[in-house]
Design a protein around this motif. Structure first.
Motif, PDB file in Angstrom:
ATOM      1  N   ASP A 333      34.887  46.251  43.211  1.00 57.46           N
ATOM      2  CA  ASP A 333      34.692  45.019  42.459  1.00 57.46           C
ATOM      3  C   ASP A 333      35.894  44.116  42.710  1.00 57.46           C
ATOM      4  OD1 ASP A 333      33.501  43.199  40.852  1.00 57.46           O
ATOM      5  OD2 ASP A 333      33.864  44.244  38.965  1.00 57.46           O
ATOM      6  N   TYR A 334      35.767  42.877  42.255  1.00 62.43           N
ATOM      7  CA  TYR A 334      36.868  41.929  42.427  1.00 62.43           C
ATOM      8  C   TYR A 334      37.933  42.119  41.351  1.00 62.43           C
ATOM      9  CZ  TYR A 334      34.420  39.256  45.990  1.00 62.43           C
ATOM     10  OH  TYR A 334      33.814  38.865  47.146  1.00 62.43           O
ATOM     11  N   PHE A 335      39.162  41.997  41.768  1.00 66.00           N
ATOM     12  CA  PHE A 335      40.304  41.971  40.868  1.00 66.00           C
ATOM     13  C   PHE A 335      40.733  40.510  40.710  1.00 66.00           C
ATOM     14  CE2 PHE A 335      44.922  41.302  41.410  1.00 66.00           C
ATOM     15  CZ  PHE A 335      45.336  41.608  40.120  1.00 66.00           C
ATOM     16  N   CYS A 336      41.019  40.127  39.470  1.00 67.60           N
ATOM     17  CA  CYS A 336      41.407  38.742  39.194  1.00 67.60           C
ATOM     18  C   CYS A 336      42.658  38.727  38.314  1.00 67.60           C
ATOM     19  CB  CYS A 336      40.272  37.994  38.492  1.00 67.60           C
ATOM     20  SG  CYS A 336      40.690  36.304  38.021  1.00 67.60           S
ATOM     21  N   SER A 337      43.577  37.848  38.639  1.00 62.70           N
ATOM     22  CA  SER A 337      44.758  37.641  37.807  1.00 62.70           C
ATOM     23  C   SER A 337      45.112  36.156  37.843  1.00 62.70           C
ATOM     24  CB  SER A 337      45.941  38.471  38.332  1.00 62.70           C
ATOM     25  OG  SER A 337      47.080  38.268  37.516  1.00 62.70           O
ATOM     26  N   MET A 338      45.407  35.594  36.675  1.00 63.96           N
ATOM     27  CA  MET A 338      45.718  34.176  36.636  1.00 63.96           C
ATOM     28  C   MET A 338      46.850  33.871  35.659  1.00 63.96           C
ATOM     29  SD  MET A 338      42.626  32.428  34.435  1.00 63.96           S
ATOM     30  CE  MET A 338      41.374  32.972  35.594  1.00 63.96           C
ATOM     31  N   VAL A 339      47.528  32.770  35.928  1.00 64.14           N
ATOM     32  CA  VAL A 339      48.570  32.249  35.049  1.00 64.14           C
ATOM     33  C   VAL A 339      48.086  30.923  34.490  1.00 64.14           C
ATOM     34  CG1 VAL A 339      50.976  31.508  34.882  1.00 64.14           C
ATOM     35  CG2 VAL A 339      50.347  33.341  36.471  1.00 64.14           C
ATOM     36  N   ASP A 353      48.330  29.548  38.663  1.00 61.99           N
ATOM     37  CA  ASP A 353      48.261  30.479  39.782  1.00 61.99           C
ATOM     38  C   ASP A 353      47.043  31.372  39.588  1.00 61.99           C
ATOM     39  OD1 ASP A 353      49.234  31.233  42.219  1.00 61.99           O
ATOM     40  OD2 ASP A 353      50.559  32.779  41.443  1.00 61.99           O
ATOM     41  N   PHE A 354      46.385  31.745  40.694  1.00 61.63           N
ATOM     42  CA  PHE A 354      45.102  32.428  40.586  1.00 61.63           C
ATOM     43  C   PHE A 354      44.928  33.383  41.764  1.00 61.63           C
ATOM     44  CE2 PHE A 354      40.448  32.480  41.327  1.00 61.63           C
ATOM     45  CZ  PHE A 354      40.025  32.900  40.081  1.00 61.63           C
ATOM     46  N   ILE A 355      44.531  34.635  41.469  1.00 65.89           N
ATOM     47  CA  ILE A 355      44.248  35.639  42.499  1.00 65.89           C
ATOM     48  C   ILE A 355      42.833  36.158  42.287  1.00 65.89           C
ATOM     49  CG2 ILE A 355      44.889  37.872  43.501  1.00 65.89           C
ATOM     50  CD1 ILE A 355      47.698  37.444  42.351  1.00 65.89           C
ATOM     51  N   LEU A 356      42.033  36.212  43.332  1.00 66.35           N
ATOM     52  CA  LEU A 356      40.700  36.799  43.266  1.00 66.35           C
ATOM     53  C   LEU A 356      40.439  37.516  44.583  1.00 66.35           C
ATOM     54  CD1 LEU A 356      38.048  37.134  41.659  1.00 66.35           C
ATOM     55  CD2 LEU A 356      37.195  35.115  42.848  1.00 66.35           C
ATOM     56  N   GLU A 357      40.623  38.817  44.571  1.00 68.31           N
ATOM     57  CA  GLU A 357      40.475  39.607  45.791  1.00 68.31           C
ATOM     58  C   GLU A 357      39.974  40.998  45.442  1.00 68.31           C
ATOM     59  OE1 GLU A 357      40.747  38.575  48.797  1.00 68.31           O
ATOM     60  OE2 GLU A 357      41.654  36.610  48.423  1.00 68.31           O
ATOM     61  N   LYS A 358      39.588  41.766  46.478  1.00 68.97           N
ATOM     62  CA  LYS A 358      39.288  43.185  46.333  1.00 68.97           C
ATOM     63  C   LYS A 358      40.486  43.965  46.854  1.00 68.97           C
ATOM     64  CE  LYS A 358      34.239  43.124  46.483  1.00 68.97           C
ATOM     65  NZ  LYS A 358      33.025  43.717  47.085  1.00 68.97           N
ATOM     66  N   MET A 359      41.047  44.808  46.029  1.00 71.55           N
ATOM     67  CA  MET A 359      42.217  45.593  46.428  1.00 71.55           C
ATOM     68  C   MET A 359      42.301  46.846  45.577  1.00 71.55           C
ATOM     69  SD  MET A 359      45.196  43.054  44.827  1.00 71.55           S
ATOM     70  CE  MET A 359      44.739  41.651  45.819  1.00 71.55           C
ATOM     71  N   ASN A 360      42.993  47.860  46.064  1.00 74.97           N
ATOM     72  CA  ASN A 360      43.101  49.085  45.281  1.00 74.97           C
ATOM     73  C   ASN A 360      44.042  48.887  44.089  1.00 74.97           C
ATOM     74  OD1 ASN A 360      45.856  49.635  46.054  1.00 74.97           O
ATOM     75  ND2 ASN A 360      45.091  50.438  48.004  1.00 74.97           N
ATOM     76  N   VAL A 361      44.080  49.878  43.216  1.00 77.15           N
ATOM     77  CA  VAL A 361      44.768  49.721  41.938  1.00 77.15           C
ATOM     78  C   VAL A 361      46.264  49.475  42.109  1.00 77.15           C
ATOM     79  CG1 VAL A 361      45.387  50.899  39.798  1.00 77.15           C
ATOM     80  CG2 VAL A 361      43.062  51.028  40.647  1.00 77.15           C
TER      81      VAL A 361
END
Length: 406
Positions: A333-339, A353-361
């Motif tokens: 699934d997609y991982f999302c993190s934002m400021v 700031d915004f991150i939306l990617e698929k990546m491991n934990v």
């Protein structure tokens, strides 16, 4: 076609055990699906941890028909193991002269040519066919640490790995062209988000890659696909080839009308899988239900309100939130993190700031830490959701003190 459970099949295997090696090799040189199945079982019994499903026999018959084959498969359907075994059979008996395994990335295609090499080094196979593949370094155990992307067998068969954008025409051998092309995992998440990229990849495969094949009637193409989005190479290709006289097209989900299609999967097995994967990922991997591409999401990037021209001293309070995945996998699934900036003057929140990617934990945690450190003197609160993997929380708390868990 014979099945593993058939009495005739079991009697044939017993007779093969009693034959001398020359008679056995001559027996396998008959181009029949039944002979391949016996070859596979006789030399690689470790592959058979359970009975085969009805669709496995359909795939085998198709692989030995006079057509190209496209298989859209569910995860753990052993389609790659089956095709590697079929390729080994063709190499050992000189039913092919030039094999190319092509994936989106070199690492994926090389992993499969390495598995073909491992098959050829089988002691049981070598006892009958002698050494079809000779390592110039080390031994079979060394293949667990190294890989083989290009090699020639001792019976003059070429095996090559290639990435999607490697030019096959003239790049692999100056005189010979492939007569067996295996296209596997040619789509990845990054390659299906943009319709222009999809079209470019599609044209690359249908024009250049297929054009590099030998023009003899023996040439075969095996397409092995997983399911990603609604618009990508597979549905386009399936629509074009289904019903044509030169292609066999299979679309095989694990469950059809609430009935599990392979006894290897029990209800308890599916429950465990569902615990480890998001519904959208389970639908893709096991039910072959595509998801909307990123461009079709209800909320798009262009809908988000960004504040890009700023001086960090302008900010009152910043807030961070990470929407994590709960498994280790980078594809679930997609991982999302934002400021976010809370603007006291107009009572709005703006994305800084915004991150939306698929990546491991672990990569998710590192991305959040880096993002936090970028604004650390202004971030008032960092939150992450309850479903976060426990190691995500460990890495975050180890490096950041100001953390709240929703």
């Amino acid at each position: 076609m014979l099945h593993l459970e058939d009495k005739t099949f079991k009697e044939a295997i017993k007779q093969l055990e009693e034959m001398n090696w020359t008679t056995r090799v001559e027996f396998f040189k008959q181009w029949w699906p039944d002979r391949f199945l016996m070859f596979w079982f006789f030399y690689y019994r470790e592959d058979f941890i359970t009975t085969l499903a009805h669709f496995h026999y359909q795939w085998i018959e198709a692989l030995f028909d006079d057509k190209n084959v496209m298989i859209e498969w569910f995860r753990w359907s052993i389609k790659t193991t089956l095709v590697i075994a079929a390729t080994t059979y063709k190499i050992a008996n000189n039913f092919t002269q030039f094999v190319v395994w092509q994936s989106y990335e070199d690492t994926a295609s090389t992993a499969n040519t390495t598995n073909i090499a491992r098959n050829l080094l089988s002691l049981r196979l070598s006892a009958d066919y002698w050494k079809l593949f000779k390592l110039t370094w080390g031994n079979k155990e060394d293949l667990e640490k190294k890989s083989v992307s290009n090699f020639d067998t001792t019976n003059w068969v070429k095996v090559r790995a290639a990435s999607l954008w490697q030019k096959l025409r003239g790049a692999l051998n100056k005189t010979d062209r492939p007569d067996l092309l295996i296209v596997d995992d040619i789509d990845v998440s990054d390659s299906v988000r943009n319709p222009d990229v999809i079209e470019k990849n599609y044209q690359k495969i249908t024009w250049e890659t297929f054009g590099a094949m030998t023009k003899t009637w023996e040439a075969r193409i095996y397409f092995l696909w997983n399911t990603i989005n609604q618009d990508w190479i597979v549905p386009r290709f399936r629509k074009e080839k289904k019903g044509t006289k030169n292609w066999e097209v299979f679309h095989q989900p694990l469950i059809i009308e609430n009935e599990i299609q392979w006894d290897f999967f029990k209800e308890s097995t599916l429950e465990k899988i569902k615990e480890d994967e998001w519904p959208v990922s389970f639908n893709q991997n096991y039910l072959l239900i595509p998801v909307d591409s990123y461009s079709e999401w209800f909320i798009k990037r262009e809908h988000l309100r960004y504040y890009t021209h700023y001086n960090i001293d302008d900010f009152d309070n910043l807030y961070m939130h990470a929407d994590t995945t709960h498994t280790w996998k980078a594809t679930s699934d997609y991982f999302c993190s934002m400021v976010l900036w809370e603007n006291k003057r107009d009572n709005n929140y703006y994305i800084i700031d915004f991150i939306l990617e698929k990546m491991n934990v672990e990569t998710q945690a590192k991305a959040v830490i880096n993002q936090y450190m970028k604004f650390h003197n202004r971030v008032k609160k960092l939150t992450y959701d309850e479903k976060a993997n426990q190691w995500f929380g460990f890495w975050i708390k180890k490096n950041i003190r100001l953390v709240y868990r929703l």
